[in-house]
Write a protein that holds these residues in place. Structure first.
Motif, PDB file in Angstrom:
ATOM      1  N   GLU A 150       4.819 -14.502   8.191  1.00  0.00           N
ATOM      2  CA  GLU A 150       4.223 -13.207   7.625  1.00  0.00           C
ATOM      3  C   GLU A 150       4.970 -13.149   6.329  1.00  0.00           C
ATOM      4  O   GLU A 150       6.298 -12.955   6.246  1.00  0.00           O
ATOM      5  CB  GLU A 150       4.265 -11.896   8.414  1.00  0.00           C
ATOM      6  CG  GLU A 150       3.378 -10.673   7.843  1.00  0.00           C
ATOM      7  CD  GLU A 150       3.762  -9.719   8.766  1.00  0.00           C
ATOM      8  OE1 GLU A 150       3.274  -8.252   8.188  1.00  0.00           O
ATOM      9  OE2 GLU A 150       4.470  -9.604   9.552  1.00  0.00           O
ATOM     10  N   LYS A 152       5.851 -10.430   3.344  1.00  0.00           N
ATOM     11  CA  LYS A 152       5.877  -8.860   3.239  1.00  0.00           C
ATOM     12  C   LYS A 152       6.869  -8.432   2.165  1.00  0.00           C
ATOM     13  O   LYS A 152       7.905  -8.560   2.492  1.00  0.00           O
ATOM     14  CB  LYS A 152       6.071  -8.328   4.503  1.00  0.00           C
ATOM     15  CG  LYS A 152       5.577  -6.765   4.547  1.00  0.00           C
ATOM     16  CD  LYS A 152       5.551  -5.975   5.809  1.00  0.00           C
ATOM     17  CE  LYS A 152       5.294  -4.543   5.734  1.00  0.00           C
ATOM     18  NZ  LYS A 152       5.451  -3.909   7.091  1.00  0.00           N
ATOM     19  N   TYR A 153       6.429  -7.629   0.958  1.00  0.00           N
ATOM     20  CA  TYR A 153       7.473  -7.224   0.089  1.00  0.00           C
ATOM     21  C   TYR A 153       8.055  -8.431  -0.366  1.00  0.00           C
ATOM     22  O   TYR A 153       9.524  -8.209  -0.537  1.00  0.00           O
ATOM     23  CB  TYR A 153       8.202  -6.155   0.693  1.00  0.00           C
ATOM     24  CG  TYR A 153       7.442  -4.913   1.083  1.00  0.00           C
ATOM     25  CD1 TYR A 153       6.508  -4.445   0.469  1.00  0.00           C
ATOM     26  CD2 TYR A 153       7.395  -4.736   2.425  1.00  0.00           C
ATOM     27  CE1 TYR A 153       5.789  -3.319   0.933  1.00  0.00           C
ATOM     28  CE2 TYR A 153       6.814  -3.641   3.112  1.00  0.00           C
ATOM     29  CZ  TYR A 153       5.979  -2.842   2.298  1.00  0.00           C
ATOM     30  OH  TYR A 153       5.043  -1.799   3.003  1.00  0.00           O
TER      31      TYR A 153
END
Length: 280
Positions: A150, A152-153
């Motif tokens: 994943e 994310k950011y």
């Protein structure tokens, strides 16, 4: 050995003694004895001489191409894993084609023959056992661990998650465990056979230095492999990229424990294929 082979061996042995002695009278005696045997059994001396030469020819390592399967066929990596596991217990080195369709086996002819015979039998058993496991539906009650990536950011996270086991995952894990268990079993057989041979040698039951012969064989094969192999990497074995299934591994391991390894003729290579002249 047939009676004809025994007679050829006897006559050939007399001819060899006649040709190797410097004593003229001994040579004549051996030659006369060989001729009498040959005449009485209607054997040509040239045939007997060729027979003994073939029997005493020292075996040397060779390379053989072992086809595993067609490109794109599922499970080729586990098939290769099975062959490599068998080869490791029978003094045979292996290189593997990038596609896993072919194995290049390096060893003595009879050792490679042993590997091929065992592989043919055990592959059928492995495929049949994994088919039975999949058809039973037992794998459906288990879960497999899969890593989900994943972002994310701007950072990447890896999360292990439990997912239902797919049939292909179960089959791969089953066959990987089966092949690994076979490798361990054959390794134990090899170690026991060699230990018994060395023990018998030490007790005077055998006339040759078995431990030395085994070492010479290993060195000769290592030298041949280093001179012949064109491999540029190391085969790392199959990867269950779809996930890991502990239940399928356990089932495959049990099937590997129960698999029939073959008769004595197929398992005798550990002691029986010592190159003549290497302590024998």
């Amino acid at each position: 050995m047939s009676s004809q082979d025994k007679m050829l061996t006897r006559i050939g042995g007399l001819l060899r003694q006649a040709e190797s002695t410097d004593n003229e009278h001994e040579a004549e005696a051996f030659l006369s004895a060989a001729q009498r045997l040959a005449t009485g059994s209607s054997v040509d001396l040239a045939v007997a001489r060729a027979h003994i030469a073939n029997r005493e020819r020292r075996p040397t390592p060779t390379q053989r191409v072992i086809p595993i399967g067609e490109p794109g066929k599922r499970g080729l990596r586990t098939y290769v894993q099975l062959f490599v596991a068998i080869a490791a217990a029978n003094d045979v080195r292996c290189d593997v084609a990038r596609s896993s369709t072919t194995v290049y086996a390096y060893g003595f002819d009879t050792d490679i023959d042993t590997c091929s015979a065992l592989y043919t039998s055990l592959l059928v058993q492995m495929v049949r056992a994994s088919d039975h496991y999949i058809k039973s539906g037992a794998y459906k009650t288990a879960t497999a661990q899969k890593v989900v990536v994943e972002r994310k950011y701007g950072r990447v996270y890896h999360h292990p998650v439990e997912v239902p086991v797919a049939a292909v995952t179960a089959r791969l894990n089953f066959q990987m465990a089966f092949a690994a268990r076979i490798g361990r079993r054959l390794g134990e057989v090899k170690a026991e056979v060699e230990k018994e041979a060395v023990r018998a040698d030490a007790a005077g039951a055998a006339p040759t230095g078995t431990a030395l012969a085994l070492r010479d064989k290993e060195l000769e094969l290592t030298d041949y492999y280093s001179r012949t192999s064109e491999a540029r990497g190391t085969w790392r074995g199959p990867q269950a990229s779809a996930g890991y299934s502990a239940a399928a591994r356990r089932a495959g391991d049990r099937a590997g424990k129960a698999a029939r390894l073959g008769g004595a003729a197929e398992l005798g290579g550990a002691r029986g294929q010592l190159p003549r002249g290497s302590g024998e």
